[in-house]
Design an enzyme around this catalytic site. Structure first.
Site, PDB file in Angstrom:
ATOM      1  N   GLU A  45      23.224  14.248  59.159  1.00 22.73           N
ATOM      2  CA  GLU A  45      21.985  14.815  58.628  1.00 22.73           C
ATOM      3  C   GLU A  45      20.818  13.973  59.119  1.00 22.73           C
ATOM      4  O   GLU A  45      20.732  12.784  58.814  1.00 22.73           O
ATOM      5  CB  GLU A  45      22.012  14.813  57.096  1.00 22.73           C
ATOM      6  N   ARG A  49      11.715  12.939  57.963  1.00 24.26           N
ATOM      7  CA  ARG A  49      10.845  11.926  57.351  1.00 24.26           C
ATOM      8  C   ARG A  49      10.025  11.170  58.395  1.00 24.26           C
ATOM      9  O   ARG A  49       9.286  10.246  58.033  1.00 24.26           O
ATOM     10  CB  ARG A  49      11.672  10.928  56.541  1.00 24.26           C
ATOM     11  N   LYS A 133      24.027  19.595  46.813  1.00 21.79           N
ATOM     12  CA  LYS A 133      23.884  18.142  46.841  1.00 21.79           C
ATOM     13  C   LYS A 133      23.583  17.670  45.423  1.00 21.79           C
ATOM     14  O   LYS A 133      22.914  18.373  44.654  1.00 21.79           O
ATOM     15  CB  LYS A 133      22.738  17.754  47.791  1.00 21.79           C
TER      16      LYS A 133
END
Length: 211
Positions: A45, A49, A133
C-alpha cells in the site's frame, strides 16, 4: 460474496503483513517494491501522503511486475479515481464517507475502508463490504476489540493497521476475523533513504513468515 470482495480477500490473504509505505522520492519506488517482493511481500500500500505518491504508484505498476500495488490515504472520490488511473489494484482509506462508498460501488477496483467502531463496521457492511481496515488499531481497542466484535458481527473480516509491529502482530493474526495486518516497520525510513534494499528484503521475509 461479491467479485470485488473475493478479489480483495485474495490479495489480503496472500501474506500476513501489508506494507504501508510513505514514499518521498520516486526513484525509491521500484527498488523498494522489488525488495519487499523479494522478501515475500508482493502486495503493498502506497499512501497518498507525499506529492510523488501517484507517480510512485505508476512507477511500481510499470516497473515491478511481481508487485500488486494499492493506494492508501484515499480521502475523496477524486483521490480514488486518480489512484486507479495511476495503476492501483486496490484502494484503502483511513475512514469512509457516503461519497467514497459511492465511488467504490462505481469502480471495479476493490475498496478497504477504515473503521474504528461497531457503527462504522455496520455502515460498511450495509454498503455491501465484508472486509474492512481497523484503524488506528492500537488506539481503538486493539486485538481485544476485534475479538469482542467477532461474535455480534461475525461475517466481517479485518486488516488492522496502526501501531502494529513485529512484537504485537501475532496478537491480531491469531484472531479468526483478521486476514492480515498493515504495518510500516518492514520499510523503515532510514533504510529507504540509505537504499538498504537487502535489509528491507530481510525485514519483509521476517514479516512474511508470521502466521
Amino acid at each position: 460474496m461479491s467479485d470485488k470482495t473475493e478479489t480483495l480477500l485474495s490479495i489480503l490473504k496472500s501474506q500476513p503483513v501489508m506494507p504501508v509505505l510513505i514514499i518521498e522520492r520516486v526513484e525509491d519506488a521500484v527498488p523498494l517494491a522489488r525488495a519487499l517482493a523479494a522478501g515475500g511481500l508482493k502486495a503493498i500500500e502506497v499512501t497518498l501522503r507525499t506529492p510523488v505518491a501517484l507517480e510512485a504508484i505508476r512507477a511500481i505498476a510499470e516497473g515491478s511486475p511481481d508487485t500488486l500495488v494499492g493506494a492508501g490515504t484515499i480521502l475523496s472520490p477524486e483521490d480514488y479515481e486518480a489512484a486507479v488511473k495511476a495503476g492501483s489494484k486496490f484502494i484503502v482509506s483511513p475512514g469512509a464517507t457516503p461519497a467514497l462508498f459511492a465511488a467504490a460501488k462505481a469502480s471495479d477496483v476493490p475498496f478497504l475502508p477504515g473503521t474504528s467502531s461497531a457503527s462504522e463496521i455496520m455502515l460498511a457492511r450495509e454498503a455491501g463490504l465484508r472486509v474492512v481496515k481497523f484503524f488506528p488499531a492500537e488506539q481503538s481497542g486493539g486485538a481485544p476489540f476485534l475479538k469482542a466484535i467477532s461474535s455480534p458481527i461475525a461475517d466481517m473480516k479485518f486488516c488492522p493497521t496502526g501501531g502494529i509491529s513485529l512484537k504485537n502482530a501475532n496478537d491480531y493474526l491469531s484472531l479468526p476475523n483478521v486476514v492480515c495486518v498493515g504495518g510500516s516497520w518492514v520499510a523503515p525510513k532510514d533504510m529507504v533513504v540509505a537504499g538498504d534494499w537487502a535489509g528491507i528484503t530481510k525485514l519483509a521475509a521476517e514479516a512474511a513468515a508470521l502466521r
